[in-house]
Design a protein around this motif. Structure first.
Motif, PDB file in Angstrom:
ATOM      1  N   HIS A 101       0.839  -1.192   0.000  1.00 25.49           N
ATOM      2  CA  HIS A 101       0.000   0.000   0.000  1.00 25.49           C
ATOM      3  C   HIS A 101       0.877   1.246   0.000  1.00 25.49           C
ATOM      4  O   HIS A 101       0.785   2.083   0.899  1.00 25.49           O
ATOM      5  CB  HIS A 101      -0.952  -0.023   1.190  1.00 25.49           C
TER       6      HIS A 101
ATOM      7  N   ASP B 268      -3.209   0.845  -3.994  1.00 25.81           N
ATOM      8  CA  ASP B 268      -3.302  -0.599  -3.820  1.00 25.81           C
ATOM      9  C   ASP B 268      -3.829  -1.242  -5.092  1.00 25.81           C
ATOM     10  O   ASP B 268      -4.927  -0.922  -5.544  1.00 25.81           O
ATOM     11  CB  ASP B 268      -4.271  -0.881  -2.661  1.00 25.81           C
TER      12      ASP B 268
ATOM     13  N   HIS C 298     -10.665  -7.495  -1.399  1.00 27.65           N
ATOM     14  CA  HIS C 298     -10.343  -7.569   0.014  1.00 27.65           C
ATOM     15  C   HIS C 298     -10.634  -6.209   0.619  1.00 27.65           C
ATOM     16  O   HIS C 298     -10.957  -5.266  -0.082  1.00 27.65           O
ATOM     17  CB  HIS C 298      -8.874  -7.945   0.221  1.00 27.65           C
TER      18      HIS C 298
ATOM     19  N   HIS D  97      -9.519  -3.507   4.223  1.00 30.12           N
ATOM     20  CA  HIS D  97      -8.314  -3.141   4.947  1.00 30.12           C
ATOM     21  C   HIS D  97      -8.546  -2.905   6.427  1.00 30.12           C
ATOM     22  O   HIS D  97      -9.553  -2.338   6.820  1.00 30.12           O
ATOM     23  CB  HIS D  97      -7.686  -1.896   4.318  1.00 30.12           C
TER      24      HIS D  97
ATOM     25  N   ASP E 200      -4.228  -6.330   4.527  1.00 35.59           N
ATOM     26  CA  ASP E 200      -5.347  -6.864   3.748  1.00 35.59           C
ATOM     27  C   ASP E 200      -6.131  -7.868   4.576  1.00 35.59           C
ATOM     28  O   ASP E 200      -5.543  -8.657   5.323  1.00 35.59           O
ATOM     29  CB  ASP E 200      -4.814  -7.577   2.499  1.00 35.59           C
TER      30      ASP E 200
HETATM   31 MN   LIG Z   1      -4.810  -4.029   0.026  1.00 39.12          MN
END
Ligand SMILES: [Mn+2]
Ligand SMILES: [Mn+2]
Ligand SMILES: [Zn+2]
Ligand SMILES: [Zn+2]
Lengths: 154, 154
Positions: B38, B86, B92, B94, B105
DNA sequence: TAGTAAGTGAGAACCATTCCAATGTAACAA
DNA sequence: TTGTTACATTGGAATGGTTCTCACTTACTA
């Protein structure tokens, strides 16, 4: 302008959080409680025109940051470059228009359970000690759908 | 540095999205695919040191904004003042540490259903034409729990 | 009521991001 | 291949939201 009931309520909120009661804090909090416009600092400053004509932006920023620290208020980004603020009295999440930036509140029966479940799962999987969450859904607001010719105006 | 497989994959992704294949775009995308840190623009610039020593920040910003427009990449704020990026190859959400900003993740079986349900409910309730969502959970990461003496290190 | 820690406000500073204009190049067609 | 052209890259300047600084004021406590 905020009603008497709101002024009493917000006074109590400040005291409960052991925050010094200044006119600025009191009036800003009352503004947030009685407006659900997800205002920016500029919007708030304008909205306070009559009651606090000489307030400095620093004070508004300081106050809002304090409220955020105390979890009274949440910050929102809608992509227009400035932060929006939201008094978070009752749990809800936001739908944000990717075209015009409009932010609307959403909730539904069972949302709190969804939320709790997400936090519980996250704690298990990540080992984090959870303190909160943000959920945002993006899309085109009804007005923009019409404006962009995606939906007919009937 | 990105493997051959990643370079081929990212080349195809760029072509699929009808994006001009420049070395900058190709290498930045490969960086994002092979790092799940990230990163910020600064992080990416540093990570590209050997391969693109003279890249301009404007190019990184332009490229990332393009990727965001094409839904290849999502933007994240962790409160440190700069935007994190990202590559969003698989769905997904966070968990973000409120103390150190660490972003991890998270996903679990059934998360996609939770997500779909949220979007469906939101469409019904708000009238928005939904295009995506962000879910974030806040808390203290395991390391910070120890650092702050909240959890014992055993 | 006095003492003091904390809040306010005007302006300067900061800094992430965008803008700009000149230069370079990827894609496409002949 | 070559030429054309629209698009991408670059460094530097501009932007603008937010934070910082510091002199002044004020809300709380004893
Ligand atoms: Mn991520
Ligand atoms: Mn709201
Ligand atoms: Zn809209
Ligand atoms: Zn942490």
């Amino acid at each position: 302008m905020a009603s008497n009931a709101v002024m009493e309520e917000t006074l109590q909120v400040l005291k409960d959080h052991k925050l010094r009661v200044t006119p600025q804090r009191h009036i800003i909090l009352a503004y947030l409680v009685s407006h659900h416009n997800h205002p920016t600092v500029e919007t708030i400053r304008d909205g306070l025109g009559k009651e606090l004509p000489n307030i400095g932006s620093s004070t508004i920023y300081n106050t809002l940051n304090t409220f955020v620290d105390h979890h009274l208020v949440v910050e929102l980004q809608n992509g227009d470059g400035s932060t929006h603020y939201d008094y978070f009295g009752s749990p809800h999440y936001h739908a944000i228009c990717t075209n015009c930036g409009r932010i609307v509140d959403v909730t539904y029966p069972g949302f709190d359970e969804t939320e709790r479940n997400l936090e519980k799962k996250t704690a298990e999987l990540s080992g984090y000690m959870i303190s909160g969450n943000h959920m945002e859904v993006y899309g085109l607001c009804p007005e923009c759908q019409i404006k962009l010719g995606i939906k007919s105006n009937d």
